[in-house]
Enzyme design. Structure first.
Site, PDB file in Angstrom:
ATOM      1  N   GLU A 418       3.010   0.531  -5.762  1.00 36.13           N
ATOM      2  CA  GLU A 418       2.554   1.903  -6.008  1.00 36.13           C
ATOM      3  C   GLU A 418       2.291   2.632  -4.693  1.00 36.13           C
ATOM      4  O   GLU A 418       1.224   3.225  -4.467  1.00 36.13           O
ATOM      5  CB  GLU A 418       1.314   1.888  -6.905  1.00 36.13           C
ATOM      6  N   GLU A 495       4.689  -4.397 -13.504  1.00 40.05           N
ATOM      7  CA  GLU A 495       3.299  -4.481 -13.951  1.00 40.05           C
ATOM      8  C   GLU A 495       3.225  -3.940 -15.370  1.00 40.05           C
ATOM      9  O   GLU A 495       3.747  -2.852 -15.646  1.00 40.05           O
ATOM     10  CB  GLU A 495       2.434  -3.649 -13.003  1.00 40.05           C
TER      11      GLU A 495
HETATM   12  C1  GAL Z   1      -2.134  -0.820 -11.095  1.00 40.46           C
HETATM   13  C2  GAL Z   1      -2.246  -1.400  -9.699  1.00 40.46           C
HETATM   14  C3  GAL Z   1      -2.994  -2.705  -9.721  1.00 40.46           C
HETATM   15  C4  GAL Z   1      -4.252  -2.565 -10.500  1.00 40.46           C
HETATM   16  C5  GAL Z   1      -3.938  -2.112 -11.886  1.00 40.46           C
HETATM   17  C6  GAL Z   1      -5.156  -1.996 -12.749  1.00 40.46           C
HETATM   18  O1  GAL Z   1      -1.765   0.496 -11.072  1.00 40.46           O
HETATM   19  O2  GAL Z   1      -0.987  -1.606  -9.173  1.00 40.46           O
HETATM   20  O3  GAL Z   1      -3.294  -3.108  -8.406  1.00 40.46           O
HETATM   21  O4  GAL Z   1      -5.059  -1.643  -9.861  1.00 40.46           O
HETATM   22  O5  GAL Z   1      -3.318  -0.848 -11.806  1.00 40.46           O
HETATM   23  O6  GAL Z   1      -4.882  -1.395 -13.944  1.00 40.46           O
END
Ligand code: GAL
Length: 801
Positions: A418, A495
């Site tokens: 991100e 993710e």
């Molecule tokens: C994502 C991020 C992670 C963590 C996660 C929590 O956007 O890449 O590091 O923060 O959200 O929801």
């Protein structure tokens, strides 16, 4: 007499030579001096550190501290202390090492490590996750004491979005070799599987030489199979060396190799030997896994020629109650739990992992998306990695790739998560530059990044054209449009989920969704007591439930698979709460390593073994409306019975991965029966428990190995007078240890508990507590005793090896 002396001299030189030929790894783990303060001038060898604490590394001083909302790192980093610390290590060189080449290796120091050897400044290394090393040969005393001094500066806060730990939290070691040698980071061994199924193993290395011109050197490459049998040996390559690095390459063929995969992680061993005038002067080994894989824009990922769905999780580096301090047995416990769940891949969010993690992934069978950054030059926190990015990214990327590229498990390099440069043209050059730095050292693996911007015209990391695979975080509604928006690209869900839960806590109704927080403007959201229901129906606004996230991946065959956020709860980032919460709610497994219910959803989807998991517990108010869920697999229906009476049969459909019944609570037994073609597959039941009456201790281990610093993990629960587990229990348990061990840490998995991890008395949290034991030396027994007022105590005995 003269003959005798000559004979002994000859024997001595021969012995010396044999010893010299063997490269020696001397771990520097024990008896470091430490002070958790800044002190002026502790770098000279003569500095008096007599009053400092003595400890072993890996060490994390943050985890030893008290939780407080006043710590400048905040609840987002675990509400634990940071600051500045000094370490000093006194040591003597092994007897024969005086004329050798000696490199001092640090696998990870958080962060900003200034290193001195006998008062000479070796350098500053900023990045807390990237390994680094120094050639210290010329600063060493051959016969006298040597002193390494390290100043660690983790004071500028906040500097992370999660818990970092502080200190020398990974191994430190000396690599002692002859002065003509191959640096392990200069060796790259990769196998290419050819169309006929044979493998060509390509070895490329740099031979370093610090002992004047050499004209009679030969380099030989060998491969042994997993049983130790020599199966391939190259022709000697003759080299002429001056005082510099000289490349050497070779290709060996292996007919019909056994391929490496998560299901069958077969490892060969590759050895490169250097001979001078026929005598062995250096020998270096690396494990070798032979596998091939590819990404396809339409069909996703394939491994060894077969379609392969990536069933992965993202994990931070902390190990719960022992913090960041690396411990192989703690990582192994985590990976074992994940393996049993059917997980086959790990994303190392958002930094290079420990060497131990990669070694275990190689040998246990996990693919690894090895990631380096959470920020480039644009920050997410005032003092984060962005501060050093411009100066350090070249050397950091080189150290990262050179250290990790020989691991079979590593299948992708992620240059960032991100990254803010996604959103403007500054992303173009950086993406090109970082990718080129990676490819210069390894062009066998794709480079990816975890992106959030899924409009191609606005995503500058994508527009650079440099990424091989596009990783997307969340936004699962757009999965189906990715192929038309990014034609020709391959995709992975880097993710998913960011669903939230507290192990063992249940709110009703279970079928309405709670989006906590609902948008970027709300900070705290949720229950007053900082719990989150463990029915999979709560998630942060950028995420979704586990179930919907996984279904979306399954339904879009161009998605190569997913990395769930997150495998384990971790310290810090306690969304949807702030202090007094201090660890996350994202995990499929809690901070102490106890699976939450959704673990069994993944197990039902990710493995072939029949699953039937029934929840919640069965201790409610009489007449209360309660939802009951079951995760089940390898069966086509499941029937629920309350005290022998059927509550109904449920089947699965494509849009749901669980069954639910709504009923009025009555104490007794709740039983589920799963069936396939009318035949019973599994039965599972839960029962109303009475008051706790007896403590139960359980461990999968019975012996602890001191040399490996193995921890003993004991699960503590209570049962009622009938032996029924009391899943709601919160009894205070007191632990004591006798024999050759002690408590390393305790944790009940609660994200809001504030008693330190080191103490031996702790409450059960929703019926569970974990004790981690370590050995203190010597052979014998380690006897753990658990007591609690009014309960029958229990003992568990480990043997120390
Ligand atoms: C994502 C991020 C992670 C963590 C996660 C929590 O956007 O890449 O590091 O923060 O959200 O929801």
């Amino acid at each position: 007499m003269i003959k005798k002396i000559f004979f002994f001299f000859l024997l001595y030189t021969l012995l010396l030579h044999t010893v010299n030929a063997q490269r020696k790894t001397t771990l520097l783990l024990q008896d470091w001096k430490f002070t958790q303060s800044d002190t002026q001038a502790a770098q000279p060898a003569t500095f008096n550190d007599g009053g400092w604490r003595i400890l072993d590394i890996p060490h994390d001083w943050s985890i030893e501290g008290d939780f407080s909302k006043e710590h400048p790192s905040t609840f987002n980093q675990g509400a634990l202390p940071t600051g500045i610390g000094w370490y000093r290590k006194h040591f003597y060189l092994p007897a024969d090492a005086g004329n050798q080449h000696v490199q001092l290796n640090f696998e990870g120091v958080f962060q900003r490590a200034d290193v001195w050897v006998n008062g000479h400044f070796m350098g500053r290394h900023n990045n807390g996750y990237v390994s680094f090393k120094y050639d210290i040969s010329k600063y060493l005393n051959k016969a006298d004491e040597n002193v390494i001094a390290v100043r660690v500066d983790n004071a500028a806060q906040p500097n992370s979005r999660w818990y970092t730990g502080s200190g020398i939290y990974r191994k430190v070691w000396l690599d002692i070799s002859s002065k003509t040698f191959i640096d392990p980071w200069d060796l790259f061994v990769q196998a290419k599987v050819e169309k006929n199924g044979n493998a060509a193993v390509e070895m490329s290395a740099m031979v370093s030489n610090f002992s004047g011109p050499k004209n009679d050197l030969k380099v030989i490459h060998e491969i042994h199979d997993a049983s130790g049998k020599l199966i391939a040996k190259g022709e000697p390559v003759a080299l002429v060396l001056f005082n510099e690095k000289t490349p050497v390459n070779g290709v060996l063929k292996i007919a019909n190799p056994v391929l490496w995969s998560p299901a069958s992680p077969y490892l060969y061993r590759s050895t490169v030997k250097i001979f001078e005038k026929g005598k062995l002067v250096d020998s270096i080994q690396t494990k070798l896994g032979i596998r091939y894989f590819g990404f396809d824009p339409n069909d996703g990922f394939s491994l060894n020629g077969k379609h392969f769905l990536i069933q992965g999780v993202c994990n931070h580096h902390d190990l719960g109650a022992i913090g960041a301090a690396v411990n192989k047995s703690a990582i192994k416990r985590q990976l074992t739990l994940l393996k049993d769940m059917g997980c086959n891949a790990i994303r190392t969010a958002h930094n290079p992992p420990s060497v131990e993690l990669l070694e275990l992934c190689d040998s246990m069978g996990f693919l690894v998306m090895d990631e380096i950054y959470d920020t480039w030059a644009k920050k997410k926190n005032k003092f984060d990695q962005s501060v050093d990015f411009k100066n350090d990214h070249q050397s950091d990327i080189q150290n990262w790739i050179r250290r990790d590229r020989n691991h079979a498990s590593v299948f992708m390099w992620s240059i960032g998560n991100e990254i803010r440069e996604q959103f403007d043209s500054s992303g173009l050059n950086f993406t090109e530059e970082l990718t080129a730095l990676v490819k210069a050292l390894d062009n066998t693996r794709p480079v990816t990044a975890a992106l959030t911007e899924n409009d191609p015209s606005k995503n500058f990391l994508y527009k650079s054209g440099a990424l091989d695979v596009l990783g997307f975080n969340y936004k699962l509604d757009a999965y189906s449009q990715l192929p038309s928006r990014f034609p020709g690209s391959s995709f992975i869900a880097a993710e998913t989920a960011s669903a939230l839960s507290t192990r063992g806590h249940y709110d009703f109704p279970s079928d309405s969704f709670r989006i906590w927080p609902p948008d970027s403007k709300s900070t705290q959201h949720g229950n007053p007591d900082h719990t989150v229901s463990a029915f999979d129906n709560v998630y942060a606004f950028w995420g979704n439930t586990h179930e919907k996230s996984w279904l979306a991946v399954k339904q879009n065959p161009h998605m190569s698979g997913a990395f769930v956020w997150s495998g384990f709860d971790f310290l810090g980032e306690p969304v949807p709460y702030q202090w007094p919460s201090r660890s996350s709610y994202y995990g499929i497994i809690d901070l102490a390593g106890f699976p939450k219910d959704v673990y069994y959803m993944y197990q039902s989807e990710w493995t072939q073994k029949p699953v039937l998991h029934l929840f919640p517990h069965w201790n409610w108010k009489k007449g209360q409306t309660v939802d009951v869920w079951a995760y089940f697999s390898q069966s086509d229906e499941v029937e629920l019975f309350l005290n022998g009476k059927s509550v109904g049969i449920k089947t699965k459909n494509d849009s749901s991965l669980h069954a639910m019944w709504r009923l009025a609570f009555a104490p007794g037994q709740l039983k589920a029966v799963s069936r396939k073609n009318g035949k019973i597959v599994l039965e599972s039941s839960i029962q109303t428990a009475g008051d706790a009456s007896r403590i139960v201790l359980r461990s999968a281990q019975s012996e602890l190995n001191r040399a490996e610093n193995e921890l003993g993990f004991v699960e503590i629960t209570v049962v009622d007078a009938m032996g029924i587990p009391v899943q709601t229990a919160d009894n205070l348990i007191s632990l004591s240890v006798q024999g050759v061990g002690k408590i390393a840490a305790t944790d009940n998995g609660s994200p809001t508990a504030h008693s330190p991890f080191g103490i031996p008395n702790k409450q059960l949290f929703n019926g569970k507590l974990l004790a981690m034991l370590k050995t203190t030396g010597g052979k014998g027994q380690i006897i753990l005793e658990a007591t609690s007022p009014g309960l029958k105590p229990a003992k568990f005995i480990f043997k120390a090896r």
